[in-house]
Design a protein around this motif. Sequence first.
Motif, PDB file in Angstrom:
ATOM      1  N   PHE A 216       1.314  -1.287  -0.090  1.00 39.04           N
ATOM      2  CA  PHE A 216      -0.048  -0.168  -0.291  1.00 39.04           C
ATOM      3  C   PHE A 216       1.008   0.943   0.329  1.00 39.04           C
TER       4      PHE A 216
ATOM      5  N   TYR B  17       2.146   4.318   1.487  1.00 40.16           N
ATOM      6  CA  TYR B  17       1.903   4.706   3.417  1.00 40.16           C
ATOM      7  C   TYR B  17       1.218   6.417   3.329  1.00 40.16           C
TER       8      TYR B  17
ATOM      9  N   GLN C 280      -3.497   6.716   7.284  1.00 38.56           N
ATOM     10  CA  GLN C 280      -4.499   6.742   7.884  1.00 38.56           C
ATOM     11  C   GLN C 280      -4.904   5.324   6.728  1.00 38.56           C
ATOM     12  N   ALA C 281      -3.643   4.858   5.378  1.00 35.74           N
ATOM     13  CA  ALA C 281      -3.499   3.376   4.340  1.00 35.74           C
ATOM     14  C   ALA C 281      -2.657   2.826   5.522  1.00 35.74           C
TER      15      ALA C 281
ATOM     16  N   ASN D  68      -5.808   1.313   7.867  1.00 32.47           N
ATOM     17  CA  ASN D  68      -6.554   0.309   7.521  1.00 32.47           C
ATOM     18  C   ASN D  68      -5.816  -0.611   7.017  1.00 32.47           C
TER      19      ASN D  68
END
Length: 107
Positions: free
Chosen positions: A51, A53, A56-57, A60
């Motif tokens: 993902f 970075y 919030q990511a 999640n």
Amino acid sequence: MIFRKQDGEAVSSALPVEVLAALDGAAIYARQPGEDDAPRVIVQPVGFGGFIYDSQAAANFVEAAFPELNDAQTRRAVRYIGGLVGSFLRQAEQDMTEPRRNWATNW
């Protein structure tokens, strides 16, 4: 580390070994900056997809990948990922400022 819930029950914020192993072995890659000129960093924990970075990511990802973690453990895992990314960026910046060594001329 132990945190107390409101009802007095003790809850640990220590991360399980399998979570630490997945995060500690994460591959971290830098990509070209986005439209805002902020560095784009890809984090790919062991055994999971990567993902881009941001905090919030990372939150999640941790919530989806490790649903068994309590809130304190989730926050700790997100901070751990942030620390890994920060360390990666500091090292990348240092590598860019140091002159490259050439094995053929530095013997």
